[in-house]
Every structure is written in C-alpha cells, then in structure tokens.
Design a protein around this motif. Sequence first.
Motif, PDB file in Angstrom:
ATOM      1  N   LEU A 147      -5.270 -10.715  -5.684  1.00 16.44           N
ATOM      2  CA  LEU A 147      -5.348  -9.922  -4.462  1.00 16.44           C
ATOM      3  C   LEU A 147      -3.952  -9.470  -4.016  1.00 16.44           C
ATOM      4  CD1 LEU A 147      -7.015  -8.736  -2.146  1.00 16.44           C
ATOM      5  CD2 LEU A 147      -6.734 -10.924  -0.950  1.00 16.44           C
ATOM      6  N   MET A 148      -2.981 -10.369  -4.115  1.00 16.86           N
ATOM      7  CA  MET A 148      -1.615  -9.987  -3.722  1.00 16.86           C
ATOM      8  C   MET A 148      -1.081  -8.872  -4.617  1.00 16.86           C
ATOM      9  SD  MET A 148       0.246 -13.505  -2.468  1.00 16.86           S
ATOM     10  CE  MET A 148      -0.164 -14.545  -3.862  1.00 16.86           C
ATOM     11  N   PHE A 181      -4.063 -16.353  -0.268  1.00 21.18           N
ATOM     12  CA  PHE A 181      -4.631 -15.269  -1.059  1.00 21.18           C
ATOM     13  C   PHE A 181      -4.392 -15.544  -2.537  1.00 21.18           C
ATOM     14  CE2 PHE A 181      -3.165 -13.301   2.939  1.00 21.18           C
ATOM     15  CZ  PHE A 181      -4.406 -12.977   3.466  1.00 21.18           C
ATOM     16  N   PHE A 210      -2.875  -6.663  -6.276  1.00 19.70           N
ATOM     17  CA  PHE A 210      -3.605  -5.434  -5.969  1.00 19.70           C
ATOM     18  C   PHE A 210      -3.027  -4.770  -4.723  1.00 19.70           C
ATOM     19  CE2 PHE A 210      -6.903  -3.279  -3.536  1.00 19.70           C
ATOM     20  CZ  PHE A 210      -7.269  -2.296  -4.438  1.00 19.70           C
ATOM     21  N   ASN A 211      -2.792  -5.571  -3.673  1.00 19.97           N
ATOM     22  CA  ASN A 211      -2.263  -5.010  -2.433  1.00 19.97           C
ATOM     23  C   ASN A 211      -0.848  -4.464  -2.605  1.00 19.97           C
ATOM     24  OD1 ASN A 211      -4.491  -5.322  -0.719  1.00 19.97           O
ATOM     25  ND2 ASN A 211      -4.018  -7.470  -0.395  1.00 19.97           N
ATOM     26  N   VAL A 212      -0.012  -5.197  -3.319  1.00 24.27           N
ATOM     27  CA  VAL A 212       1.355  -4.714  -3.551  1.00 24.27           C
ATOM     28  C   VAL A 212       1.311  -3.429  -4.371  1.00 24.27           C
ATOM     29  CG1 VAL A 212       3.531  -5.225  -4.736  1.00 24.27           C
ATOM     30  CG2 VAL A 212       2.481  -6.951  -3.277  1.00 24.27           C
ATOM     31  N   SER A 223      -1.040  -1.230  -4.488  1.00 23.31           N
ATOM     32  CA  SER A 223      -1.524  -0.153  -3.602  1.00 23.31           C
ATOM     33  C   SER A 223      -0.409   0.336  -2.684  1.00 23.31           C
ATOM     34  CB  SER A 223      -2.709  -0.643  -2.768  1.00 23.31           C
ATOM     35  OG  SER A 223      -3.787  -0.973  -3.593  1.00 23.31           O
ATOM     36  N   MET A 224       0.360  -0.592  -2.137  1.00 22.75           N
ATOM     37  CA  MET A 224       1.457  -0.203  -1.239  1.00 22.75           C
ATOM     38  C   MET A 224       2.563   0.526  -1.996  1.00 22.75           C
ATOM     39  SD  MET A 224       1.793  -3.294   1.506  1.00 22.75           S
ATOM     40  CE  MET A 224       1.570  -4.677   0.395  1.00 22.75           C
TER      41      MET A 224
END
Length: 135
Positions: free
Chosen positions: A64-65, A60, A67-69, A71-72
């Motif tokens: 993207l990483m 990834f 963004f995901n972190v 969000s979490m």
Amino acid sequence: MKKLYEILIAQDKEVKEYLVRGRQIAQQHVDLFSEMLISEDLPAPMSWDSAVSDSTTPVFSDKLMMFNVSSMVAAGIGNYGMAIAASPRRDIALKYATLLPEIALYAEAGAKIMIKHGWMEEPPQADDRNEIIQG
C-alpha cells in the motif's frame, strides 16, 4: 540515535531504502524552491515533519505504501509538467525541467520494486525488432 532508515515502518529493506531516497529527493526539491522564493522576498512553505508519527508499529503494508508513493510521484511529474507550461519565467521552468529526469528514474525504480514483489504487473513491452530479424 537511530537513522531514519532504521526506524522506518516499511518491512522490506528495499522498500525502506526507496522511501528514504524519496524523502531525500523531496527535501532537495523543497530546499531548491524555498531558496528561490526567499531570494524574491516571498514566504517559503513550512515542512510537515511535525506531523510524522514516532510509531514503530506497521500500520500499512509495504504494498500500500509503494502504491501510494507511486501515485504521488506520478502526480508530481504531472504537476511539474503543468508548471513548466504555465510558468512565464524561463528560469523556473528550467528548474522544473532539470528535476524531471531524477523523478522519472525514481518512479522507474519504484515500478521495478513493485513488479519484483508481484504488486504490479510489468507493462507490455515493444517487440525487439532486431531479435525478430535475427531469429
């Protein structure tokens, strides 16, 4: 033996450091709440470390990483807020409340990294009233 920082798949050094910091914060929180459960003779959750791949090939993008972190982390802050409101035990609610500032600072650091790399726009800021009066 290599350190986690050295084998993390993120390409950017700052992103690697951010992800390692997040892992450390998460582990501290898991340890804290696990101790509380164990002291009450309740089962503590298991770690998911066994599901982590040893691959060194980036799968990834750093964008993207991040963004995901992010969000979490935002979801986690919301979960802690709901837990504070729903918990009938003041001692547990207090634990959540004392952990929130650390998470908020971590979220802010992630936002700054994403803004720096152009992965997120800087949110609108309030006008500096003192500057307007001076100017």
